[in-house]
Design a protein around this motif. Structure first.
Motif, PDB file in Angstrom:
ATOM      1  N   LEU A 127      -3.752  10.979  36.471  1.00 26.07           N
ATOM      2  CA  LEU A 127      -4.767  10.314  37.285  1.00 26.07           C
ATOM      3  C   LEU A 127      -5.507  11.322  38.164  1.00 26.07           C
ATOM      4  O   LEU A 127      -6.721  11.238  38.336  1.00 26.07           O
ATOM      5  CB  LEU A 127      -4.121   9.235  38.149  1.00 26.07           C
ATOM      6  CG  LEU A 127      -3.586   8.011  37.401  1.00 26.07           C
ATOM      7  CD1 LEU A 127      -2.906   7.050  38.381  1.00 26.07           C
ATOM      8  CD2 LEU A 127      -4.702   7.297  36.644  1.00 26.07           C
ATOM      9  N   ALA A 128      -4.767  12.277  38.711  1.00 24.99           N
ATOM     10  CA  ALA A 128      -5.404  13.308  39.530  1.00 24.99           C
ATOM     11  C   ALA A 128      -6.353  14.157  38.690  1.00 24.99           C
ATOM     12  O   ALA A 128      -7.450  14.511  39.138  1.00 24.99           O
ATOM     13  CB  ALA A 128      -4.341  14.186  40.184  1.00 24.99           C
ATOM     14  N   GLY A 129      -5.944  14.485  37.465  1.00 27.61           N
ATOM     15  CA  GLY A 129      -6.817  15.246  36.590  1.00 27.61           C
ATOM     16  C   GLY A 129      -8.093  14.490  36.258  1.00 27.61           C
ATOM     17  O   GLY A 129      -9.187  15.067  36.211  1.00 27.61           O
ATOM     18  N   ALA A 130      -7.969  13.178  36.038  1.00 29.64           N
ATOM     19  CA  ALA A 130      -9.150  12.352  35.771  1.00 29.64           C
ATOM     20  C   ALA A 130     -10.080  12.345  36.976  1.00 29.64           C
ATOM     21  O   ALA A 130     -11.310  12.461  36.841  1.00 29.64           O
ATOM     22  CB  ALA A 130      -8.721  10.933  35.409  1.00 29.64           C
ATOM     23  N   ALA A 131      -9.510  12.217  38.175  1.00 28.18           N
ATOM     24  CA  ALA A 131     -10.327  12.254  39.388  1.00 28.18           C
ATOM     25  C   ALA A 131     -11.007  13.609  39.545  1.00 28.18           C
ATOM     26  O   ALA A 131     -12.185  13.690  39.937  1.00 28.18           O
ATOM     27  CB  ALA A 131      -9.448  11.959  40.607  1.00 28.18           C
ATOM     28  N   ALA A 132     -10.294  14.685  39.216  1.00 28.49           N
ATOM     29  CA  ALA A 132     -10.876  16.027  39.308  1.00 28.49           C
ATOM     30  C   ALA A 132     -12.064  16.165  38.369  1.00 28.49           C
ATOM     31  O   ALA A 132     -13.087  16.770  38.721  1.00 28.49           O
ATOM     32  CB  ALA A 132      -9.820  17.081  38.991  1.00 28.49           C
ATOM     33  N   ALA A 133     -11.963  15.609  37.154  1.00 28.67           N
ATOM     34  CA  ALA A 133     -13.061  15.686  36.202  1.00 28.67           C
ATOM     35  C   ALA A 133     -14.305  14.988  36.736  1.00 28.67           C
ATOM     36  O   ALA A 133     -15.419  15.514  36.660  1.00 28.67           O
ATOM     37  CB  ALA A 133     -12.637  15.076  34.868  1.00 28.67           C
ATOM     38  N   VAL A 134     -14.136  13.797  37.295  1.00 29.95           N
ATOM     39  CA  VAL A 134     -15.271  13.057  37.845  1.00 29.95           C
ATOM     40  C   VAL A 134     -15.878  13.810  39.025  1.00 29.95           C
ATOM     41  O   VAL A 134     -17.113  13.952  39.134  1.00 29.95           O
ATOM     42  CB  VAL A 134     -14.835  11.645  38.269  1.00 29.95           C
ATOM     43  CG1 VAL A 134     -15.953  10.936  39.023  1.00 29.95           C
ATOM     44  CG2 VAL A 134     -14.424  10.829  37.051  1.00 29.95           C
TER      45      VAL A 134
END
Length: 265
Positions: A127-134
């Motif tokens: 989830l943190a990686g997804a937030a980082a991408a956005v």
């Protein structure tokens, strides 16, 4: 919203306000595209790990939870040691105090929902990686253009060591917090930048470097006023200057505060 400035002839003219960031980033389509790029690279890397694993070797899940992931899970489930640790021969060995607390705390929170600590570690990391991408997409759009935002996501998610974004590691969380901090600072949302900077400092020791970056941004914000587009001096208000300095101070205090706690413990 719009603003009024004076034209070259001294007549008032309306200057349209810039479009909201989400709109400039392509709206929800841009956000979903960034998430899709993240998902595709995760699936590709996991497939590569599975292909490289010899027959009878550890599962992909087990490999995602190796090395430092085990330490993070141990801190989340057992807490920190109360001092130095020694092996049976009396030799000093490392312990969980080397690992900063925010990621283990999030693992513990995830485990409180009924997940195993190992599964919670992976869920938090993904989830943190997804937030980082956005957030990378939004930062690139803010600084340059929507295209640059997408390029940043691709570069971050395809470089070889980006596999840690899928592991039980704190890099994804750290990246999301640092990019969020920089984005907040760029848009002069100093309270948010300070909180995110502090969170980054409590995630990895390199949070100290991120805090220095925020301090540089804060010093730039409180510097001498410069002429704006209207030709009139433009700069931060007194309130904003204090907010910028406090945000930088809060972020800078994170790593020393944790190290001091470790020393006292």
């Amino acid at each position: 919203m719009t603003g009024l400035t004076l034209s070259a002839k001294g007549e008032p003219e309306v200057v349209p306000a810039p479009a909201p960031l989400l709109a400039r980033a392509g709206g929800w389509f841009g956000v979903l595209t960034a998430l899709l790029l993240y998902l595709v690279t995760r699936v590709g890397q996991l497939a590569l790990i599975d292909w490289m694993t010899p027959a009878g070797g550890p599962s992909v899940r087990d490999q995602l939870l190796e090395w430092d992931a085990g330490w993070f899970v141990r801190v989340a489930t057992e807490g920190y040691a109360h001092g130095y640790s020694y092996d049976q021969q009396g030799q000093m060995v490392g312990n969980g105090l080397a690992f900063f607390p925010l990621y283990p705390l999030l693992i513990r929170a995830g485990a409180a929902t009924g997940l195993s600590a190992q599964t919670a570690a992976l869920v938090v990391a993904w989830l943190a990686g997804a937030a980082a991408a956005v957030l990378l997409h939004l930062l690139g759009t803010s600084l340059y253009s929507r295209r640059v935002g997408f390029v940043l996501v691709v570069l971050a998610c395809t470089q070889p060591m980006s596999v840690v974004l899928s592991m039980g590691y704190s890099e994804g969380l750290f990246l999301a917090l640092v990019v969020g901090m920089l984005l907040a600072a760029y848009h002069r949302s100093w309270p948010a930048a300070g909180v995110l900077g502090l969170a980054a400092a409590l995630t990895r020791p390199t949070g100290a470097a991120a805090a220095v970056a925020l301090a540089v941004a804060a010093l730039a914000a409180v510097g001498p006023r410069r002429p704006g587009r209207s030709g009139q001096p433009s700069g931060a208000s007194r309130s904003e200057r204090w907010q910028a300095l406090v945000a930088a101070g809060v972020a800078l205090a994170g790593v020393p505060a944790y190290l001091l706690w470790v020393a006292l413990r």
